[in-house]
Design a protein around this motif. Structure first.
Motif, short mmCIF file in Angstrom:
data_model
loop_
_atom_site.label_atom_id
_atom_site.label_comp_id
_atom_site.label_asym_id
_atom_site.label_seq_id
_atom_site.Cartn_x
_atom_site.Cartn_y
_atom_site.Cartn_z
N HIS A 113 0.98 -1.26 0.36
CA HIS A 113 -0.21 0.23 -0.09
C HIS A 113 0.82 1.27 0.04
O HIS A 113 1.61 1.17 0.33
CB HIS A 113 -1.25 -0.19 1.23
CG HIS A 113 -0.75 0.20 2.17
ND1 HIS A 113 -0.05 -0.64 3.41
CD2 HIS A 113 -0.25 1.34 3.03
CE1 HIS A 113 0.73 -0.03 4.70
NE2 HIS A 113 0.49 1.27 4.06
N GLN A 161 -5.19 -3.86 7.33
CA GLN A 161 -6.06 -3.49 7.56
C GLN A 161 -6.90 -3.33 8.55
O GLN A 161 -7.98 -4.30 9.12
CB GLN A 161 -6.52 -2.90 6.07
CG GLN A 161 -7.93 -1.81 6.03
CD GLN A 161 -7.63 -1.09 5.21
OE1 GLN A 161 -6.42 -0.71 4.18
NE2 GLN A 161 -7.66 0.45 6.48
N ARG A 211 -4.94 5.20 6.91
CA ARG A 211 -4.84 4.11 6.52
C ARG A 211 -4.48 4.21 8.25
O ARG A 211 -5.09 3.12 9.16
CB ARG A 211 -4.13 3.35 6.17
CG ARG A 211 -3.73 1.25 6.72
CD ARG A 211 -2.95 0.73 5.65
NE ARG A 211 -2.81 -1.12 5.96
CZ ARG A 211 -3.15 -2.06 5.39
NH1 ARG A 211 -2.64 -1.38 4.20
NH2 ARG A 211 -2.17 -2.89 5.85
N ASN A 254 -6.83 2.29 -2.68
CA ASN A 254 -7.18 1.83 -1.59
C ASN A 254 -6.52 3.15 -0.36
O ASN A 254 -5.66 4.26 -1.37
CB ASN A 254 -6.39 0.67 -0.98
CG ASN A 254 -6.36 -0.41 -0.19
OD1 ASN A 254 -6.74 0.70 1.17
ND2 ASN A 254 -5.16 -0.96 0.11
#
Length: 272
Positions: free
Chosen positions: A53, A244, A140, A114
């Motif tokens: 990510h 996540q 995140r 994302n």
């Protein structure tokens, strides 16, 4: 690692002094911290691998993306897609700076499809925290390095430099934000008791029932060397590698001091 009890604020309500001259003088050790990366590299490569990510890294006051390049290259080696903030020197939240940071966060999130992790060194950590408060659906996690969010602005040795560089009154600026409030995403503050610029108590995040996914990780580092310090790099990589987190925070787990020989020495117990 033991954590602060819920709803316990580790920071005194009264201002505490900035680091004294002995600690400020110890900031000269920063090049040696970066020099320790080479012998520590085999151990650093044993940190958890990421899932690819995206990560945005914000530099400290009067610094630019060149200062975060070593950290970003290390994170690239741990399977992250890292980018700098792309705004030159960080001279404070001048007009347009935070709006540009929001646009970058949105663009990186859209490109990756994302959420994005935010890492901020010193003042850069303030940006990371505030962006996460405004755009939590795009973030995140947040990781800060020596960021003074919990203390009075005079608890740092850099507030005059901030006012000179930004052209803004720091006391009036801080009134516009609730800096001690944690973002509504997993948030980690990495701090050092031997920080010569920021009073270390000003980097302690209180855990509360509103956001139990906050933590403090202590390292042995200078302020200028924290973003170049191998133990700080390990902590950042470890935190980014968490899966996540869903809205209930079920996937989040607090930092555990590594069991590898010698590493517990560079991660003191922050509650000792």
């Amino acid at each position: 690692m033991p954590r602060l009890s819920k709803d316990t604020d580790p920071v005194s309500s009264s201002p505490f002094p900035p680091p004294g001259w002995p600690l400020l003088a110890l900031e000269l050790r920063a090049p040696w911290e970066f020099g320790a990366v080479l012998p520590a590299w085999p151990v650093l490569q044993r940190a958890p691998l990421g899932d690819g990510h995206s990560v945005i890294v914000f530099p400290g006051l009067t610094a630019g993306d060149a200062t975060t390049l070593p950290l970003r290259r290390y994170l690239d080696s741990r399977n992250y897609n890292t980018v700098g903030w792309g705004q030159g020197l960080n001279l404070g939240p001048r007009d347009g700076v935070l709006d540009a940071a929001k646009r970058q966060l949105q663009a990186v999130a859209d490109a990756s499809g994302n959420t994005v992790s935010l890492v901020g060194w010193s003042l850069g950590g303030i940006y990371a925290r505030e962006l996460a408060k405004e755009m939590p659906d795009r973030v995140r996690c947040v990781i800060t390095l020596g960021t003074p969010f919990a203390g009075h602005h005079r608890s740092t040795n850099a507030w005059r430099i901030y006012q000179f560089a930004s052209g803004r009154d720091i006391e009036r600026e801080t009134e516009n934000y609730n800096l001690p409030e944690a973002p509504p995403v997993p948030t980690t503050s990495i701090f050092s008791r031997s920080d010569g610029v920021v009073a270390w108590r000003g980097s302690l995040q209180a855990q509360s029932s509103h956001n139990p996914h906050t933590e403090n990780i202590e390292v042995v580092a200078s302020h200028f060397g924290m973003g170049l310090n191998p133990s700080a790099w390990w902590a950042v990589a470890d935190r980014l590698a968490q899966p996540q987190t869903n809205k209930s925070g079920a996937a989040w787990k607090p930092f555990q001091r590594p069991a590898l020989p010698g590493l517990q020495l560079v991660f003191p117990d922050p509650l000792r």
